[in-house]
Each structure stands twice: as structure tokens, then as C-alpha cells.
Design a protein around this motif. Structure first.
Motif, short mmCIF file in Angstrom:
data_model
loop_
_atom_site.label_atom_id
_atom_site.label_comp_id
_atom_site.label_asym_id
_atom_site.label_seq_id
_atom_site.Cartn_x
_atom_site.Cartn_y
_atom_site.Cartn_z
N VAL A 244 -45.74 11.79 -124.57
CA VAL A 244 -46.27 11.75 -123.20
C VAL A 244 -47.77 11.52 -123.32
CG1 VAL A 244 -46.60 13.01 -121.05
CG2 VAL A 244 -44.46 13.28 -122.34
N LEU A 245 -48.21 10.33 -122.91
CA LEU A 245 -49.61 9.92 -123.02
C LEU A 245 -50.20 9.90 -121.61
CD1 LEU A 245 -49.09 6.90 -125.47
CD2 LEU A 245 -49.45 9.32 -126.05
N THR A 246 -51.19 10.73 -121.36
CA THR A 246 -51.71 10.87 -120.01
C THR A 246 -53.02 10.11 -119.82
OG1 THR A 246 -52.76 12.97 -120.64
CG2 THR A 246 -50.60 13.08 -119.59
N SER A 247 -53.19 9.55 -118.63
CA SER A 247 -54.41 8.82 -118.29
C SER A 247 -55.54 9.82 -118.01
CB SER A 247 -54.17 7.90 -117.09
OG SER A 247 -53.59 8.62 -116.01
N ALA A 248 -56.75 9.29 -117.84
CA ALA A 248 -57.95 10.13 -117.85
C ALA A 248 -58.02 11.12 -116.69
CB ALA A 248 -59.19 9.25 -117.87
N GLU A 249 -57.35 10.83 -115.57
CA GLU A 249 -57.42 11.76 -114.44
C GLU A 249 -56.44 12.93 -114.59
OE1 GLU A 249 -53.90 9.30 -113.18
OE2 GLU A 249 -55.72 9.03 -114.36
N VAL A 250 -55.63 12.90 -115.64
CA VAL A 250 -54.59 13.92 -115.84
C VAL A 250 -55.02 14.88 -116.94
CG1 VAL A 250 -52.17 14.32 -116.45
CG2 VAL A 250 -52.82 12.27 -115.14
N THR A 251 -54.77 16.16 -116.71
CA THR A 251 -55.03 17.17 -117.73
C THR A 251 -53.76 17.97 -117.99
OG1 THR A 251 -56.56 18.92 -118.44
CG2 THR A 251 -55.78 19.01 -116.15
N CYS B 51 -58.56 19.52 -123.81
CA CYS B 51 -60.01 19.35 -123.83
C CYS B 51 -60.78 20.64 -124.11
CB CYS B 51 -60.56 18.74 -122.54
SG CYS B 51 -60.29 16.97 -122.39
N THR B 52 -60.17 21.79 -123.87
CA THR B 52 -60.87 23.05 -124.11
C THR B 52 -60.31 23.78 -125.33
OG1 THR B 52 -59.41 24.22 -122.57
CG2 THR B 52 -61.49 23.35 -121.70
N SER B 53 -59.00 23.65 -125.57
CA SER B 53 -58.38 24.32 -126.71
C SER B 53 -57.73 23.35 -127.68
CB SER B 53 -57.31 25.31 -126.23
OG SER B 53 -57.89 26.33 -125.44
N TYR B 54 -57.32 22.18 -127.22
CA TYR B 54 -56.63 21.22 -128.07
C TYR B 54 -56.77 19.82 -127.50
CZ TYR B 54 -53.07 21.65 -124.44
OH TYR B 54 -52.42 21.66 -123.24
N CYS B 55 -56.40 18.84 -128.33
CA CYS B 55 -56.39 17.43 -127.92
C CYS B 55 -54.97 16.88 -127.84
CB CYS B 55 -57.20 16.59 -128.90
SG CYS B 55 -58.93 17.12 -129.02
N GLY B 56 -54.04 17.53 -128.51
CA GLY B 56 -52.64 17.12 -128.48
C GLY B 56 -51.78 18.16 -129.17
N TRP B 57 -50.48 18.05 -128.99
CA TRP B 57 -49.56 18.96 -129.66
C TRP B 57 -48.18 18.32 -129.77
CZ3 TRP B 57 -45.73 19.78 -126.13
CH2 TRP B 57 -46.05 19.93 -124.78
N HIS B 58 -47.34 18.91 -130.62
CA HIS B 58 -45.95 18.46 -130.71
C HIS B 58 -45.03 19.65 -130.59
CE1 HIS B 58 -44.74 19.69 -134.89
NE2 HIS B 58 -46.05 19.73 -135.06
N ASN B 59 -43.80 19.38 -130.19
CA ASN B 59 -42.84 20.44 -129.91
C ASN B 59 -41.43 19.87 -130.03
OD1 ASN B 59 -41.87 22.95 -129.18
ND2 ASN B 59 -43.03 23.08 -127.26
N HIS B 60 -40.44 20.70 -129.82
CA HIS B 60 -39.06 20.23 -129.74
C HIS B 60 -38.33 21.11 -128.74
CE1 HIS B 60 -36.81 23.38 -132.20
NE2 HIS B 60 -38.07 23.74 -132.33
N GLY B 61 -37.26 20.60 -128.16
CA GLY B 61 -36.51 21.36 -127.19
C GLY B 61 -35.12 20.78 -127.02
N THR B 62 -34.24 21.55 -126.39
CA THR B 62 -32.88 21.10 -126.14
C THR B 62 -32.83 20.33 -124.83
OG1 THR B 62 -31.99 23.01 -127.32
CG2 THR B 62 -30.49 21.82 -125.84
N ILE B 63 -32.50 19.06 -124.91
CA ILE B 63 -32.38 18.20 -123.74
C ILE B 63 -31.01 17.53 -123.80
CG2 ILE B 63 -33.28 16.17 -122.54
CD1 ILE B 63 -36.03 16.83 -123.66
N GLY B 64 -30.19 17.78 -122.79
CA GLY B 64 -28.85 17.21 -122.79
C GLY B 64 -28.01 17.67 -123.96
N GLY B 65 -28.27 18.88 -124.44
CA GLY B 65 -27.50 19.43 -125.55
C GLY B 65 -27.94 18.98 -126.92
N GLY C 51 -53.39 13.69 -124.66
CA GLY C 51 -54.20 13.34 -123.50
C GLY C 51 -55.21 12.26 -123.82
N ASN C 52 -55.80 11.70 -122.79
CA ASN C 52 -56.79 10.64 -122.95
C ASN C 52 -58.17 11.26 -123.21
OD1 ASN C 52 -58.54 8.45 -122.77
ND2 ASN C 52 -57.43 7.52 -121.06
#
Length: 223
Positions: free
Chosen positions: A143-150, A156-170, A179-180
Motif C-alpha cells: 500500500v503506497l500512499t500519496s503525500a496528502e495521506v498519513t 513520519c514520526t516513528s517510522y517510514c514503512g512496515w511489513h506485516n501479514h494477516g489472514t485474508i479469505g482464509g 508512505g510518500n
């Protein structure tokens, strides 16, 4: 009465993040001090399919022209080859597969301009359950967000990006938020002078590469 959780909604876990303070990871010795050590967690193998969700108002921003070619050539670089240097005991096990850019989609500000971690998971879920992207357990969805999105959990205050995993559709789905850096260029970009004429996009490419290699080598956040 609590509302039922929508079918196929992702299960939230704590993401791993790229923090603002810059540091260099230490290599731990296996068969050689020049190689990294396998700590026993799973590693993604084979072809790693990369899907990009451009969230927000990207307009005429040239970021796709920077990031898509960057991802398309990443597998052929010496930098990516580092992910094949994991050792277990004295036997070299070339675990990590090669990333392949698959497709992109654009999403307007469906969930507003301040996204929670749950919103980000849901954006990924929407792209899969709507059929825009396949449900790919060997893929990584960005998920890449444009500059107006936080991101309200600390972009911007604690991190610049992250990765994760989750159950989607089983299925266990790997995904990432980036973020931008145009929103905080001095915090999330290595330099403001851009070789591609777009400092925010160059910063995003750097963060995407970091999150991609972390996801491939630690998909379940237990490595």
C-alpha cells in the motif's frame, strides 16, 4: 451488540517497521562470517510476486515511472543476491526467491487521509476480495500512499514503512505500508537531491526494497 467481522477480513498483528533512526544491521556468522545466519523462521521461496496499491491522489506524480522499473530489475542485482546467503549449520541454503513485479491498481481516498493499521489491512483485503488482485500466498502487497495521506500509528514520526501479514479469505497474506517521503522529506528520504527528479519516489524505492527483503526473509515476523 458487537457487529460481526466481515468475511475475509484480515486478522491484525503487530507490524515490523522501518524506523527513522538509521542503523546498519549486523551480519551473524554461519559457515562464513560473510554470510547471514538462519534463525529458524520460515523464508519465502520461489517467485515472489509484487503487487502495488497506489492509494490517494497520485495525479501526475512520476513515482510509478521510478518504482515499477526499479522493482522489475531488482532480482538481477547483487544487493538482492544477499538474501540467498543464509546458512544453517555449515550448509548453505538458498532460501529466498526472486521478486517479480506483477501489477498495480489505483485506489482513491476510500478510507480518508489518515489511515489506521486496520484500514491498511482492509485496503489490501479489498484489492483481493474484489478480484483486482489474486489471493497470492507467495505475493507481497504494497500500500503506497500519496503525500496528502498519513498513517495514524506514526508515519513520519516513528517510522517510514512496515511489513506485516494477516489472514485474508482464509489465507496468510503478506503486505506492507510505505508512505510518500514528500510528506517528511528529511525524515524518510536519504537525500533531497533526486537522481530521478522525484525525491519522494526515490525515498519510497529505498523503503520498498527494505520492506520487501524483510518480508521475504521474515514473512511471519518471527525470524
Amino acid at each position: 451488540m458487537l457487529a460481526a467481522k466481515p468475511k475475509g477480513a484480515p486478522t491484525e498483528t503487530i507490524p515490523k517497521k522501518v524506523f527513522l533512526n538509521k542503523g546498519q544491521a549486523k551480519l551473524s556468522g554461519g559457515a562464513s562470517s560473510n554470510n547471514m545466519k538462519n534463525h529458524g523462521g520460515p523464508v519465502m521461496q520461489g517467485t515472489i510476486n509484487v503487487y502495488l496499491i497506489w492509494y490517494g491522489n497520485w495525479g501526475t506524480n512520476t513515482a510509478p515511472n521510478v518504482i515499477i522499473p526499479f522493482l522489475s530489475g531488482l532480482k538481477d542485482t547483487a544487493w538482492w543476491a544477499i538474501t540467498t546467503t543464509y546458512y544453517q549449520g555449515t550448509t548453505q541454503l538458498k532460501y529466498a526467491g526472486n521478486p517479480v513485479y506483477k501489477n498495480s491498481t489505483n485506489v482513491l481516498n476510500t478510507y480518508g487521509t489518515s489511515l489506521s493499521n486496520a484500514n491498511i489491512q482492509q485496503i489490501v483485503s479489498d484489492s483481493i476480495t474484489s478480484g483486482v488482485f489474486p489471493s497470492d500466498t507467495n505475493g507481497v502487497y504494497f500500500v503506497l500512499t500519496s503525500a496528502e495521506v498519513t498513517a495514524s500509528s506514526g508515519f513520519c514520526t516513528s517510522y517510514c514503512g512496515w511489513h506485516n501479514h494477516g489472514t485474508i479469505g482464509g489465507k496468510d497474506i503478506k503486505y506492507s505500508f510505505v508512505g510518500n517521503p514528500d510528506r517528511c522529506i528529511n525524515s524518510c528520504a536519504a537525500q533531497t537531491t533526486s537522481p530521478n527528479g522525484n525525491a519522494g519516489a526515490d525515498g519510497m524505492a529505498n523503503i520498498i526494497a527494505h520492506e520487501l527483503t524483510e518480508t521475504v526473509t521474515d514473512p511471519d515476523l518471527n525470524g
